[in-house]
Write an enzyme that holds these catalytic residues in place. Structure first.
Site, PDB file in Angstrom:
ATOM      1  N   HIS A  33       0.823  -1.208   0.000  1.00  0.00           N
ATOM      2  CA  HIS A  33       0.000   0.000   0.000  1.00  0.00           C
ATOM      3  C   HIS A  33       0.860   1.263   0.000  1.00  0.00           C
ATOM      4  O   HIS A  33       0.340   2.368  -0.094  1.00  0.00           O
ATOM      5  CB  HIS A  33      -0.940   0.017   1.210  1.00  0.00           C
ATOM      6  CG  HIS A  33      -0.244   0.145   2.527  1.00  0.00           C
ATOM      7  ND1 HIS A  33       0.340  -0.915   3.178  1.00  0.00           N
ATOM      8  CD2 HIS A  33      -0.031   1.228   3.321  1.00  0.00           C
ATOM      9  CE1 HIS A  33       0.878  -0.501   4.307  1.00  0.00           C
ATOM     10  NE2 HIS A  33       0.670   0.790   4.415  1.00  0.00           N
ATOM     11  N   LYS A 196       0.415 -20.477  18.763  1.00  0.00           N
ATOM     12  CA  LYS A 196       1.820 -20.579  19.184  1.00  0.00           C
ATOM     13  C   LYS A 196       2.409 -19.207  19.475  1.00  0.00           C
ATOM     14  O   LYS A 196       3.353 -19.085  20.261  1.00  0.00           O
ATOM     15  CB  LYS A 196       2.642 -21.340  18.150  1.00  0.00           C
ATOM     16  CG  LYS A 196       2.568 -20.805  16.725  1.00  0.00           C
ATOM     17  CD  LYS A 196       3.541 -19.671  16.434  1.00  0.00           C
ATOM     18  CE  LYS A 196       3.364 -19.153  15.026  1.00  0.00           C
ATOM     19  NZ  LYS A 196       4.246 -18.009  14.726  1.00  0.00           N
ATOM     20  N   SER A 259      11.752 -13.963  16.127  1.00  0.00           N
ATOM     21  CA  SER A 259      10.320 -13.939  16.423  1.00  0.00           C
ATOM     22  C   SER A 259       9.933 -12.634  17.110  1.00  0.00           C
ATOM     23  O   SER A 259      10.431 -12.309  18.194  1.00  0.00           O
ATOM     24  CB  SER A 259       9.957 -15.126  17.330  1.00  0.00           C
ATOM     25  OG  SER A 259       8.679 -14.948  17.890  1.00  0.00           O
TER      26      SER A 259
END
Length: 338
Positions: A33, A196, A259
């Site tokens: 975008h 998770k 992560s």
């Protein structure tokens, strides 16, 4: 066989998957975008905000024009943050209404829609009429964009109620370092992928508090039990949770600095406020919203999820992490497999 593919979402994962598909011989347009991001990708073959040192294949096309990205496509891959998936899907429908194509729809995001708590394949099915698409396929498993960019060996699952469509997606992505298996348990794959992230926040918090490997192993194992219980309550197959989208994704998300959920938890464990953590992260931390969704779904289904409840208390009720850990450890004893 070469396919014309649109990848929607130019974050780290969307960019890496688009680049992989180009290298596999497909004609790929990456939609963002942000016009400046598309220009950077096209002129410099970089996406510095998300992948600072990664050089993109010059054959990858990027655009901020959704209609151009979707022109004559055979496959649409959504790699959009959960809270924007429905909105983007509606824009896709507007474009597809002017086309005769019925593309395969894939999504590679991991979360549950806020407020409704719906899985993303459900959201996509609600927004993109069946007459405008073929099957919906979920691509999920233990995968950090940075590792895939480096050519690290990676295995994922393509899940769909339409096995032939899952096999098509399998063939799109397979190469000498990226292996894809098929699965028909869409519920289990999506629930494992979303939930998770909740446990990964807890794993990061334990690291930030200074706990060792024993503690992390306990959290991951008992966290997987919670994920399985809630998933099965919604119709998932138990064995899915010992596969790539279950224990596989849990391991990689709970043990890696790549992560975002782990990093967020780590900062919380070190005493940062949630507001400060989310501000500093600069990218969506899906596990925060998913924690609320999982907690509320567990209440509705009367599923016991003590770890998820503890993380919810920390994130949404400003409870002390140490106190929540003590409460978890002092619960009455029980059978492990009960």
């Amino acid at each position: 066989m070469m396919k014309k593919i649109a990848v929607l979402g130019a974050g780290s994962w969307g960019t890496v998957l688009a680049n992989l598909l180009v290298k596999n011989g497909h004609q790929v347009t990456l939609w963002t975008h942000r016009a400046d991001q598309a220009t950077e990708i096209m002129t410099q073959q970089t996406n510095h905000r998300y992948l600072a040192d990664f050089k993109l294949d010059p054959r990858l096309v990027a655009t901020a024009d959704l209609a151009a990205a979707l022109a004559d496509v055979e496959v649409i891959l959504f790699v959009i943050p959960t809270n924007a998936t429905r909105q983007v899907a509606r824009k896709v429908v507007t474009v597809l209404q002017r086309s005769q194509r019925q593309p395969i729809i894939i999504h590679a995001s991991k979360g549950l829609e806020q407020q409704s708590h719906k899985r993303l394949s459900v959201v996509l099915a609600e927004e993109i009429p069946a007459a405008m698409r073929q099957a919906i396929v979920v691509l999920s498993g233990p995968s950090h964009a940075e590792d895939v960019a480096a050519g690290d060996i990676t295995s994922l699952t393509a899940a769909s109620s339409d096995l032939a469509a899952a096999e098509t997606v399998q063939q799109l992505f397979m190469n000498d370092y990226f292996r894809v298996y098929t699965n028909t348990d869409v519920v289990g794959v999506e629930m494992g992928a979303a939930l998770k992230n909740v446990i990964a926040i807890g794993a990061g918090a334990l690291h930030g508090l200074g706990y060792g490997d024993n503690t992390k192993a306990a959290l991951m194992t008992r966290g997987l039990a919670e994920i399985s219980r809630l998933g099965v309550a919604f119709g998932a197959q138990p064995l899915t949770f010992i596969g790539l989208s279950g224990v596989g994704d849990l391991i990689v998300t709970c043990t890696s600095v790549h992560s975002r959920n782990w990093r967020a938890g780590n900062q919380l464990g070190q005493g940062e406020s949630l507001e400060a953590v989310l501000k500093n992260m600069g990218m969506v931390v899906e596990g925060v919203a998913t924690t609320k969704a999982a907690y509320e779904l567990a209440q509705q289904q009367q599923v016991d999820m003590p770890i998820t409840t503890a993380i919810y208390h920390v994130l949404y009720e400003n409870k002390d992490i140490g106190t929540e850990i003590a409460t978890l450890m002092k619960r009455a004893g029980k059978m492990e497999l009960a």
